[in-house]
Design a protein around this motif. Structure first.
Motif, PDB file in Angstrom:
ATOM      1  N   CYS A 150     -20.427 -41.084  43.669  1.00 40.29           N
ATOM      2  CA  CYS A 150     -19.488 -41.015  42.539  1.00 40.29           C
ATOM      3  C   CYS A 150     -19.543 -42.306  41.711  1.00 40.29           C
ATOM      4  O   CYS A 150     -19.257 -43.386  42.227  1.00 40.29           O
ATOM      5  N   PRO A 182     -13.188 -39.410  46.466  1.00 41.65           N
ATOM      6  CA  PRO A 182     -13.173 -37.941  46.398  1.00 41.65           C
ATOM      7  C   PRO A 182     -13.032 -37.259  47.763  1.00 41.65           C
ATOM      8  O   PRO A 182     -12.238 -36.316  47.908  1.00 41.65           O
ATOM      9  N   CYS A 213     -11.469 -39.595  37.570  1.00 36.53           N
ATOM     10  CA  CYS A 213     -12.648 -38.727  37.679  1.00 36.53           C
ATOM     11  C   CYS A 213     -13.130 -38.331  36.279  1.00 36.53           C
ATOM     12  O   CYS A 213     -12.348 -37.902  35.435  1.00 36.53           O
ATOM     13  N   THR A 214     -14.426 -38.489  36.046  1.00 36.82           N
ATOM     14  CA  THR A 214     -14.987 -38.258  34.715  1.00 36.82           C
ATOM     15  C   THR A 214     -15.624 -36.880  34.557  1.00 36.82           C
ATOM     16  O   THR A 214     -16.263 -36.607  33.536  1.00 36.82           O
ATOM     17  N   CYS A 257     -18.269 -35.709  35.974  1.00 41.10           N
ATOM     18  CA  CYS A 257     -19.722 -35.823  35.798  1.00 41.10           C
ATOM     19  C   CYS A 257     -20.482 -34.874  36.721  1.00 41.10           C
ATOM     20  O   CYS A 257     -21.679 -34.674  36.555  1.00 41.10           O
ATOM     21  N   PHE A 258     -19.830 -34.339  37.736  1.00 38.42           N
ATOM     22  CA  PHE A 258     -20.392 -33.359  38.681  1.00 38.42           C
ATOM     23  C   PHE A 258     -21.455 -33.926  39.619  1.00 38.42           C
ATOM     24  O   PHE A 258     -22.157 -33.168  40.280  1.00 38.42           O
ATOM     25  N   CYS A 303     -20.871 -35.461  42.334  1.00 41.93           N
ATOM     26  CA  CYS A 303     -20.410 -35.203  43.707  1.00 41.93           C
ATOM     27  C   CYS A 303     -20.869 -33.828  44.206  1.00 41.93           C
ATOM     28  O   CYS A 303     -21.407 -33.688  45.306  1.00 41.93           O
ATOM     29  N   ALA A 335     -15.493 -32.149  41.828  1.00 45.22           N
ATOM     30  CA  ALA A 335     -15.080 -32.276  40.426  1.00 45.22           C
ATOM     31  C   ALA A 335     -14.078 -31.178  40.066  1.00 45.22           C
ATOM     32  O   ALA A 335     -13.089 -31.416  39.363  1.00 45.22           O
TER      33      ALA A 335
END
Ligand code: SF4
Ligand code: SF4
Length: 136
Positions: A44, A54, A78-79, A81-82, A84, A95
């Protein structure tokens, strides 16, 4: 500003089961499949700014410690961004879980925490997602 929710989110078994049901419905993610390998957190890009990683958010959810999650900055940092989800051996998508918690939090309160976590060099994508999410 401290982020708080009312007593609807504090801990009886019935209330916790209702939150978990709502989360699983929103996210279509099965929390019980997480075996806490922490690969999601290791990949992450925003984890250094989080007060719960996470995999810890998922653990807290499994334990019914929702108040701890809603008080945390992590769901707002959390942005999306996927990264994870692409690393998860159990095909979970943290996410979406973070997004689910944000949705529930916003349904229960109109306030948001003031989160300005990013200092120094971080991925441009993280800046864009963070500001799109928190300042629209
Ligand atoms: S990578 Fe998947 S299985 Fe491992 S801790 Fe994260 S969500 Fe759980
Ligand atoms: S989607 Fe969120 S939790 Fe997942 S790696 Fe990106 S910033 Fe971290």
């Amino acid at each position: 500003m401290r982020f708080s929710l009312n007593s609807e989110t504090s801990g009886t078994k019935k209330e916790n089961a209702a939150i978990l049901d709502e989360l699983e419905m929103i996210t279509e993610e099965k929390f019980s499949n997480c075996f806490q390998c922490a690969k999601c957190s290791a990949g992450c890009p925003a984890s250094e700014y989080m007060d719960l990683y996470p995999h810890q958010v998922i653990l807290m959810a499994k334990l019914g410690l929702f108040e701890r999650i809603f008080e945390s900055k992590s769901i707002w940092i959390c942005t999306c961004c996927f990264a994870c989800g692409s690393r998860c051996p159990q095909d979970l998508d943290p996410a979406r879980i973070m997004e689910g918690f944000r949705l529930i939090a916003l349904r229960k309160t109109e306030s948001r925490p003031e989160v300005y976590p990013f200092k120094g060099e971080i991925p441009r994508q993280a800046y864009v997602a963070h500001y799109r999410k928190n300042f629209k």
